[in-house]
Scaffold this motif. Structure first.
Motif, PDB file in Angstrom:
ATOM      1  N   ASP A  29       0.826  -1.211   0.000  1.00 33.43           N
ATOM      2  CA  ASP A  29       0.000   0.000   0.000  1.00 33.43           C
ATOM      3  C   ASP A  29       0.861   1.263   0.000  1.00 33.43           C
ATOM      4  O   ASP A  29       0.519   2.261  -0.646  1.00 33.43           O
ATOM      5  N   GLU A 364      -6.307  11.861  -2.101  1.00 34.46           N
ATOM      6  CA  GLU A 364      -7.576  11.279  -2.525  1.00 34.46           C
ATOM      7  C   GLU A 364      -7.842  10.097  -1.596  1.00 34.46           C
ATOM      8  O   GLU A 364      -7.314   9.007  -1.787  1.00 34.46           O
ATOM      9  N   SER A 366     -10.166   7.261   0.599  1.00 33.33           N
ATOM     10  CA  SER A 366     -11.393   6.477   0.633  1.00 33.33           C
ATOM     11  C   SER A 366     -12.247   6.988   1.795  1.00 33.33           C
ATOM     12  O   SER A 366     -11.762   7.720   2.669  1.00 33.33           O
ATOM     13  N   GLU A 367     -13.529   6.589   1.812  1.00 32.14           N
ATOM     14  CA  GLU A 367     -14.404   7.037   2.898  1.00 32.14           C
ATOM     15  C   GLU A 367     -13.874   6.584   4.251  1.00 32.14           C
ATOM     16  O   GLU A 367     -13.925   7.328   5.235  1.00 32.14           O
ATOM     17  N   ASN A 368     -13.347   5.367   4.298  1.00 30.16           N
ATOM     18  CA  ASN A 368     -12.826   4.843   5.562  1.00 30.16           C
ATOM     19  C   ASN A 368     -11.617   5.647   6.044  1.00 30.16           C
ATOM     20  O   ASN A 368     -11.531   6.026   7.216  1.00 30.16           O
ATOM     21  N   ASP A 369     -10.692   5.930   5.111  1.00 31.01           N
ATOM     22  CA  ASP A 369      -9.504   6.707   5.472  1.00 31.01           C
ATOM     23  C   ASP A 369      -9.869   8.137   5.839  1.00 31.01           C
ATOM     24  O   ASP A 369      -9.280   8.729   6.753  1.00 31.01           O
TER      25      ASP A 369
END
Length: 530
Positions: A29, A364, A366-369
Motif C-alpha cells: 500500500d 484522494e 477512501s471514505e474509511n480513510d
C-alpha cells in the motif's frame, strides 16, 4: 536520435533502488501511494520493483502497473537480471500497464566478470544479446544496463551496447554502480559511446549513479551535456550506501539553469520550455511522502527540499531578501510547492471542509480513510487552535499510512521530574486481542516508555535512531517522531505525529515493532510452507 532528444526523460527508481536503503522497506500500500504521487509529479518511467525477488515485490509491481500504469500515466518498469525466469516474472508483473518496460542488466567490468559472474567476455556478449531478444518477445520497450559500466573496458562496453541494441534494446543505461567516476570522466564515457557505437542512434542513452563521493548529480548533468537523455534517480536521493542521484536536485538544476542547458538539447538559448515533464510544484509533497513512509529523514541543509533550503539566518541575507528575493535566492519556494502556510481549518471546521482541503493538497482518500483522518483532525483541533496545511498532512500520513496493526497502543502514561525516576506505564492490545499492561523505569520518559513496551511485546531489538521534528512553529506544534530499530541484520522504521511528543514516541516505536514482528511472522510462515 529519438523524438525525445530535445527533453530529458526522468526515470524514477525510488521504489526499486531507493528501497534498498537500510530500513526503507515499504509494504504494498505504501509503494502504491508513492507510485500515485510519482505519477502526479510527472515522472516518465517508474521502476516499480524487482518482480522476481519475492511474491511481495511481484504483487507490488503488478498493482502499480494496474493502478498507475494508465494510458496517460508513466511507463511502468520492472528490473530483471539477464535470466529467463527473471525476465518472465517482470513481463508478467508489468502486463496490466498500458505502457510497460523490462529493464535487464548484466555486469561488464572485468572485476565483475572474474569474481562475480565467472564468465568470459564472449559469454557475456552472448547472454546479453540473447536475454534482450527474449525480453523483446514480451514488450517493445527494453532497457539494458551493463552493470559497473564506469569501470568497464570502453572497447568491450561498445561491443556489448552495439549487440543489445541490435537485439532490440531501446534504452541503454550506463551505471556508475559504485559511485567512483567523476563528472569529466562520465561525460567522456557518454561521448565515447555516442562516437563509437554504430547503432546508438536507435536507442536512448540513460545514466544511473550512486553518490558515494557526492558527485552523482554533477555526473548526470555532465552526461546530459554529452548526449544522455534519460536520468535514473530517486526522491531525496535515497538508495543503497550513500544513495542515488536526487530527482529534485537534477530537475531543479535543469529548470533554474535551462538557458545553460538548452543548447546541449538543440534548443535556442533563451527557450523557456521545460527540459523535463516534471510538475515542480509537486516536488516538496513527494519528498515529504517518501520521507514519511520510508522513515528516512531529510537533512535540514539538503538542497531543494531541506527545511533550511529557503531559510535565511544572516542579517545581511535577510535584508537583501526582503528588498528583492533574487539577491540571495535563485528559485522561489513556491516553485517546488512549498507555499506560505495558510491557516484554513479549526475545531469548528466540518468533514466536507477537511475533505476539500485534503483534495487540494493532493490526498484522494477512501471514505474509511477520510473518517479516520477526520477523527484525528478533531482530536488535534481540540488541543491546537489553528490547523495548518502541514499539520493536516502530518495527521493524514500518520493515520492512513501505519505499519501492520499487530500490537495496538491503548494507553501510555509517564511520571517524571527533576527529582523523580522517570516511570512509564503502557497498555497494548496484542494480535490475539488481549490487553497487556506493564511498567518500567528509564533514564528519561521516552526510555521508560520503550522499556515498558519491550516488556509487553518481548521482541528483541536495538534502537539505533530516534529523531523528533516539529511540523510547525509554536508551543502547540505537532511533533513527528521517527525511529529505526535493528534486529539481526535488518532495520525497521516507525513514525508517528502527535501534539504530545511522548505519545508520538510510543506510537512510532509500536509501528516499528509491528514491522519487525510482521517480518518474523512472515519468515515463520515461509519456513512452515517450505
Amino acid at each position: 536520435m529519438t523524438s525525445n532528444s530535445e527533453r530529458i526523460i526522468i526515470f524514477d527508481t525510488t521504489l526499486r533502488d531507493g528501497e534498498q536503503s537500510p530500513g526503507a522497506a515499504l509494504n504494498i500500500d505504501e509503494k502504491l501511494a508513492i507510485a500515485k504521487q510519482l505519477a502526479r509529479l510527472g515522472v516518465d518511467v517508474i521502476e516499480a520493483g524487482f518482480a522476481f525477488t519475492s511474491p511481495g515485490d511481484f504483487e507490488a509491481v503488478s498493482r502499480i502497473a494496474q493502478t498507475v500504469g494508465t494510458e496517460n500515466g508513466p511507463v511502468i518498469c520492472s528490473l530483471a537480471r539477464a535470466k529467463k525466469d527473471d525476465i518472465k516474472a517482470a513481463a508478467e508483473a508489468i502486463k496490466p500497464a498500458a505502457k510497460s518496460r523490462i529493464h535487464t542488466f548484466l555486469a561488464t567490468s572485468d572485476i565483475h566478470l572474474k569474481y562475480k559472474l565467472r564468465k568470459t567476455r564472449e559469454e557475456v556478449l552472448s547472454i546479453a544479446e540473447e536475454m534482450v531478444a527474449y525480453a523483446k518477445s514480451f514488450t517493445d520497450d527494453i532497457e539494458f544496463s551493463p552493470e559497473d559500466a564506469g569501470r568497464s573496458d570502453p572497447e568491450f562496453l561498445y561491443q556489448v551496447l552495439e549487440r543489445v541494441i541490435a537485439a532490440g534494446a531501446t534504452t541503454v543505461n550506463i551505471p556508475d554502480t559504485v559511485g567512483y567516476i567523476t563528472p569529466s570522466e562520465f561525460g567522456a564515457l557518454i561521448k565515447g559511446i555516442k562516437d563509437n557505437v554504430p547503432n546508438i542512434d536507435k536507442a536512448i542513452i540513460s545514466v544511473h549513479g550512486h553518490n558515494d563521493l557526492g558527485l552523482a548529480v554533477a555526473n548526470f548533468l555532465e552526461a546530459v551535456k554529452n548526449g544522455a537523455r534519460q536520468l535514473e534517480c530517486t526522491i531525496n536521493g535515497i538508495g543503497e550506501r550513500a544513495g542515488n542521484a536526487a530527482l529534485e536536485e537534477l530537475v531543479m538544476a535543469l529548470h533554474v539553469r535551462r538557458q545553460y542547458f538548452n543548447p546541449f538539447l538543440g534548443r535556442a538559448v533563451d527557450s523557456e520550455a521545460g527540459l523535463t515533464n516534471i510538475d515542480t510544484q509537486q516536488i516538496y509533497k513527494t519528498s515529504r511522502l517518501v520521507s514519511n513512509l520510508t522513515g528516512m529523514l531529510v537533512q535540514p541543509n539538503k538542497a531543494i527540499v531541506g527545511t533550511n533550503a529557503f531559510a535565511h539566518e544572516s542579517g545581511i541575507h535577510q535584508d537583501g531578501v526582503l528588498k528583492n528575493k533574487l539577491t540571495y535566492e535563485i528559485m522561489d519556494a513556491e516553485s517546488i510547492g512549498l507555499t506560505e502556510n495558510q491557516i484554513v481549518l479549526g475545531k469548528l471546521s466540518g468533514r466536507n471542509a477537511v475533505r476539500t482541503r485534503l483534495r487540494e493538497l493532493g490526498f484522494e482518500l477512501s471514505e474509511n480513510d477520510l473518517n479516520k483522518a477526520f477523527i484525528r483532525f478533531k482530536e488535534v483541533a481540540d488541543k491546537k487552535k489553528e490547523i495548518t496545511d502541514w499539520d493536516l498532512e502530518a495527521l493524514v500520513n500518520d493515520e492512513i499510512q501505519q505499519a501492520p496493526d499487530l500490537f495496538k497502543l491503548e494507553l501510555v502514561q509517564v511520571s517524571c521530574g527533576s527529582n523523580a525516576s522517570p516511570t512509564a506505564t503502557v497498555t497494548l492490545r496484542n494480535p490475539q486481542g488481549e490487553e497487556l499492561t506493564d511498567a518500567a523505569i528509564g533514564t528519561g520518559p521516552v526510555d521508560a516508555v520503550y522499556k515498558a513496551i519491550n516488556r509487553v511485546v518481548n521482541v528483541p531489538n536495538k534502537l539505533i535512531e530516534f529523531s523528533v521534528q516539529s511540523v510547525t512553529a509554536g508551543i502547540d506544534a505537532i511533533g513527528e517522531v521517527t525511529i529505526r530499530l535493528k534486529y539481526e541484520d535488518k532495520i525497521y522504521s516507525g513514525r508517528s505525529a502527535n501534539t504530545d511528543i511522548i505519545v508520538a514516541s510510543a506510537q512510532a516505536y509500536v509501528n516499528a515493532l509491528n514491522r519487525l514482528y510482521g517480518a518474523l511472522l512472515n519468515k515463520q510462515k515461509q519456513q512452515v510452507t517450505a
